[in-house]
Design an enzyme around this catalytic site. Structure first.
Site, PDB file in Angstrom:
ATOM      1  N   CYS A 220     -11.108 -12.783  22.242  1.00 24.61           N
ATOM      2  CA  CYS A 220     -11.634 -14.113  22.543  1.00 24.61           C
ATOM      3  C   CYS A 220     -11.691 -14.987  21.300  1.00 24.61           C
ATOM      4  CB  CYS A 220     -13.014 -13.973  23.159  1.00 24.61           C
ATOM      5  SG  CYS A 220     -12.956 -12.887  24.576  1.00 24.61           S
ATOM      6  N   GLU A 221     -10.554 -15.276  20.739  1.00 27.15           N
ATOM      7  CA  GLU A 221     -10.442 -16.160  19.577  1.00 27.15           C
ATOM      8  C   GLU A 221      -9.085 -16.851  19.654  1.00 27.15           C
ATOM      9  OE1 GLU A 221     -12.023 -15.889  16.069  1.00 27.15           O
ATOM     10  OE2 GLU A 221     -13.334 -14.159  16.416  1.00 27.15           O
TER      11      GLU A 221
ATOM     12  N   GLU B 260       2.448   2.059  -8.181  1.00 24.56           N
ATOM     13  CA  GLU B 260       1.460   2.190  -7.090  1.00 24.56           C
ATOM     14  C   GLU B 260       1.903   1.456  -5.839  1.00 24.56           C
ATOM     15  OE1 GLU B 260      -2.051   0.261  -8.503  1.00 24.56           O
ATOM     16  OE2 GLU B 260      -2.605   1.867  -9.837  1.00 24.56           O
TER      17      GLU B 260
ATOM     18  N   ARG C 132      -2.571  -9.203  10.420  1.00 22.74           N
ATOM     19  CA  ARG C 132      -1.765  -9.900   9.411  1.00 22.74           C
ATOM     20  C   ARG C 132      -1.283 -11.294   9.847  1.00 22.74           C
ATOM     21  NH1 ARG C 132       2.306  -8.740   7.230  1.00 22.74           N
ATOM     22  NH2 ARG C 132       1.624  -9.134   5.104  1.00 22.74           N
TER      23      ARG C 132
ATOM     24  N   GLY D 256       2.476   0.565  -1.948  1.00 25.05           N
ATOM     25  CA  GLY D 256       1.928   0.889  -0.634  1.00 25.05           C
ATOM     26  C   GLY D 256       2.934   0.437   0.404  1.00 25.05           C
TER      27      GLY D 256
ATOM     28  N   GLY E 268       3.189  -3.662  -5.121  1.00 27.62           N
ATOM     29  CA  GLY E 268       3.487  -5.050  -4.765  1.00 27.62           C
ATOM     30  C   GLY E 268       4.917  -5.326  -4.368  1.00 27.62           C
TER      31      GLY E 268
ATOM     32  N   TYR F 228      -0.765  -1.951   6.220  1.00 25.96           N
ATOM     33  CA  TYR F 228      -1.862  -2.887   6.484  1.00 25.96           C
ATOM     34  C   TYR F 228      -1.954  -3.256   7.966  1.00 25.96           C
ATOM     35  CZ  TYR F 228      -1.346  -3.065   1.464  1.00 25.96           C
ATOM     36  OH  TYR F 228      -1.236  -2.700   0.155  1.00 25.96           O
TER      37      TYR F 228
HETATM   38  N1  LLP Z   1      -2.411  -1.261  -6.483  1.00 22.93           N
HETATM   39  C1  LLP Z   1      -3.431  -2.131  -6.391  1.00 22.93           C
HETATM   40  C2  LLP Z   1      -4.384  -2.213  -7.495  1.00 22.93           C
HETATM   41  C3  LLP Z   1      -3.582  -2.960  -5.265  1.00 22.93           C
HETATM   42  O1  LLP Z   1      -4.587  -3.821  -5.205  1.00 22.93           O
HETATM   43  C4  LLP Z   1      -2.643  -2.864  -4.210  1.00 22.93           C
HETATM   44  C5  LLP Z   1      -2.758  -3.706  -3.027  1.00 22.93           C
HETATM   45  C6  LLP Z   1      -1.584  -1.934  -4.346  1.00 22.93           C
HETATM   46  C7  LLP Z   1      -1.502  -1.155  -5.486  1.00 22.93           C
HETATM   47  C8  LLP Z   1      -0.520  -1.766  -3.294  1.00 22.93           C
HETATM   48  O2  LLP Z   1       0.161  -2.953  -3.085  1.00 22.93           O
HETATM   49  P1  LLP Z   1       1.490  -2.974  -2.198  1.00 22.93           P
HETATM   50  O3  LLP Z   1       2.530  -2.131  -2.897  1.00 22.93           O
HETATM   51  O4  LLP Z   1       1.158  -2.418  -0.855  1.00 22.93           O
HETATM   52  O5  LLP Z   1       1.856  -4.413  -2.132  1.00 22.93           O
HETATM   53  N2  LLP Z   1      -3.537  -6.681   3.249  1.00 22.93           N
HETATM   54  C9  LLP Z   1      -2.459  -7.367   2.599  1.00 22.93           C
HETATM   55  C10 LLP Z   1      -2.043  -6.676   1.308  1.00 22.93           C
HETATM   56  C11 LLP Z   1      -3.168  -6.510   0.337  1.00 22.93           C
HETATM   57  C12 LLP Z   1      -2.774  -5.725  -0.883  1.00 22.93           C
HETATM   58  C13 LLP Z   1      -3.961  -5.324  -1.654  1.00 22.93           C
HETATM   59  N3  LLP Z   1      -3.689  -4.561  -2.825  1.00 22.93           N
HETATM   60  C14 LLP Z   1      -1.307  -7.507   3.573  1.00 22.93           C
HETATM   61  O6  LLP Z   1      -1.438  -7.113   4.737  1.00 22.93           O
HETATM   62  O7  LLP Z   1      -0.284  -8.094   3.242  1.00 22.93           O
END
Ligand code: LLP
Length: 423
Positions: free
Chosen positions: A351-352, A281, A320, A283, A247, A380
């Site tokens: 087309c949106e 964790e 996004r 991403g 996050g 993402y």
């Molecule tokens: N761990 C869990 C349990 C999660 O649900 C997620 C993301 C992560 C780790 C990794 O989160 P990060 O470090 O990437 O923030 N599609 C959205 C983001 C959705 C995140 C979902 N879960 C976007 O484009 O902003």
């Protein structure tokens, strides 16, 4: 921090001009910078390193890179070589890691609901931990593990009921959403797990949301989880792992992101209290600023007083902006100071009306045939792309120094219909 820089008004990814890639590989195209990915990974690892219980634990803290942000095999492989662990939320993501030879002990299998066959695959691959957030799933894992004569290592995801300042869709640890167990419910569960023979409760997990740029919500959530660990231990569970989720936010507009050490400084004292091994964790933090989307301008149109810059990539390639109202910086990959700027909606060919990358954005007055870069698109972006309007998904390219490699080819029309039958 990233390795996308303008040199003499031309955009480079590390040592490679972005235009060269776009011309040779085609447009649209996602371009990732290996050095940016590695730099972010190392920074996070270094920031949380003091959480190690002893100097011998070189693999600690375990960075469980979250594949959902960007699951390209080459990106995963780059991180594997750096020593990363991974977090997956589906059999498909797990399959990707097995394909490149990641051992189970580096994999955390999370996600709010797993099927029986996904659980089987996880058990057979020897994943380090299943992060679990429903009682039904705990019971299912117990049954499947029993049948396979295995003991499943499980961590319970807690919902610490905090509300970080981020987009509503990106909050996952507050009251009223589907994720995790409330602490009261979790306590009951702790007692019941004692009677499940094929489950070993080894950890606790939290993940409060995504694109979070403040430390306070983490601290508040973590405090609750840390106190809860004591309760679990009181009930006879050996809690060895503490997974604080991902996050951590990145830059989209300017310099809104916090460095990893800011999070670590506040969280480490609480983490250390637990004597647990740490998992994070991330991403987006690893790959978000490490990728751009390059798209070609197809036409520039004026409707009344409004300008539209219409590109060859749309919401099917990067959803996004339309899904979260997300801001991505956009500029031509060749800047020219001798031309005026306009205010325009930068849109795609879908087309949106929701098909846009930016609204009322000031941009140099670009011409058809020019390329634009949509920044901070490494997380993402491709993973949320689709074939809507029967558009093949774009290629992905990984740059390392002065070399680049196509790490996923652009899909073809044939790919679009490959799995379909009509007679
Ligand atoms: N761990 C869990 C349990 C999660 O649900 C997620 C993301 C992560 C780790 C990794 O989160 P990060 O470090 O990437 O923030 N599609 C959205 C983001 C959705 C995140 C979902 N879960 C976007 O484009 O902003």
């Amino acid at each position: 921090m990233d390795y996308f820089k303008y040199k003499k008004n031309q955009l480079f990814c590390e040592g490679v001009p972005v235009e060269r890639i776009a011309r040779r590989v085609g447009s649209p195209v996602y371009i990732y910078s290996a050095q940016t990915i590695l730099t972010h990974w190392r920074r996070l690892k270094a920031a949380f390193q003091p959480a190690r219980l002893s100097a011998r634990q070189a693999d600690q803290p375990l960075i469980g890179y979250s594949l959902k942000a960007n699951s390209n095999l080459a990106v995963c492989n780059l991180l594997q070589r750096a020593g990363s662990g991974f977090e997956v939320v589906s059999g498909g993501e797990l399959y990707r890691l097995l394909k490149i030879g990641v051992p189970g002990e580096k994999i955390i299998f999370g996600g709010i609901a797993k099927t029986e066959s996904e659980i089987k695959l996880g058990l057979k691959s020897g994943v380090l931990i299943f992060n679990v957030e429903t009682k039904d799933e705990i019971l299912l894992i117990n049954r499947v593990a029993g049948r396979l004569k295995k003991i499943a290592p499980v961590a319970i995801r807690l919902n610490p009921e905090v509300t970080p300042a981020t987009h509503l869709y990106l909050i996952t640890g507050q009251k009223g959403n589907k994720f995790g167990f409330y602490l009261n419910d979790a306590e009951k569960l702790m007692r019941e797990i004692n009677s499940l023979p094929s489950i070993r409760l080894v950890g606790l997990h939290m993940h409060i949301g995504s694109q979070i740029t403040r430390v306070a919500p983490y601290r508040n959530a973590l405090k609750r989880v840390v106190l809860f660990i004591e309760k679990c231990r009181g009930l006879g569970h050996r809690i060895e792992w503490l997974d604080i989720g991902g996050g951590f936010g990145i830059h989209y507009r300017g310099d809104e992101a916090r460095p990893a050490r800011d999070f670590a400084r506040v969280l480490l004292p609480w983490i250390k209290k637990t004597g647990c091994r740490l998992i994070v964790e991330p991403g987006r933090f690893i790959v978000g600023n490490a990728g751009i989307l390059v798209t070609k301008v197809l036409s520039v149109k004026k409707s009344g007083r409004k300008n539209f810059v219409i590109c060859d990539a749309g919401m099917n390639v990067l959803i996004r902006p339309t899904l979260y109202g997300a801001h991505h910086k956009i500029s031509p990959i060749k800047r020219r100071s001798d031309r005026p700027s306009i205010v325009a909606d930068i849109v795609g060919p879908i087309c949106e009306s929701g098909d846009f990358f930016a609204k009322k954005r000031r941009i140099q007055s670009v011409q058809p045939g020019e390329y634009l870069s949509v920044f901070s698109a490494g997380a993402y972006g491709f993973t949320m792309s689709s074939n809507y309007n029967s558009r093949p998904r774009p290629a992905e390219v990984l740059v390392d120094g002065s070399r680049y490699q196509v790490v996923r080819q652009a899909e073809t029309y044939h790919d679009l219909v490959r799995l379909e039958r009509y007679h």
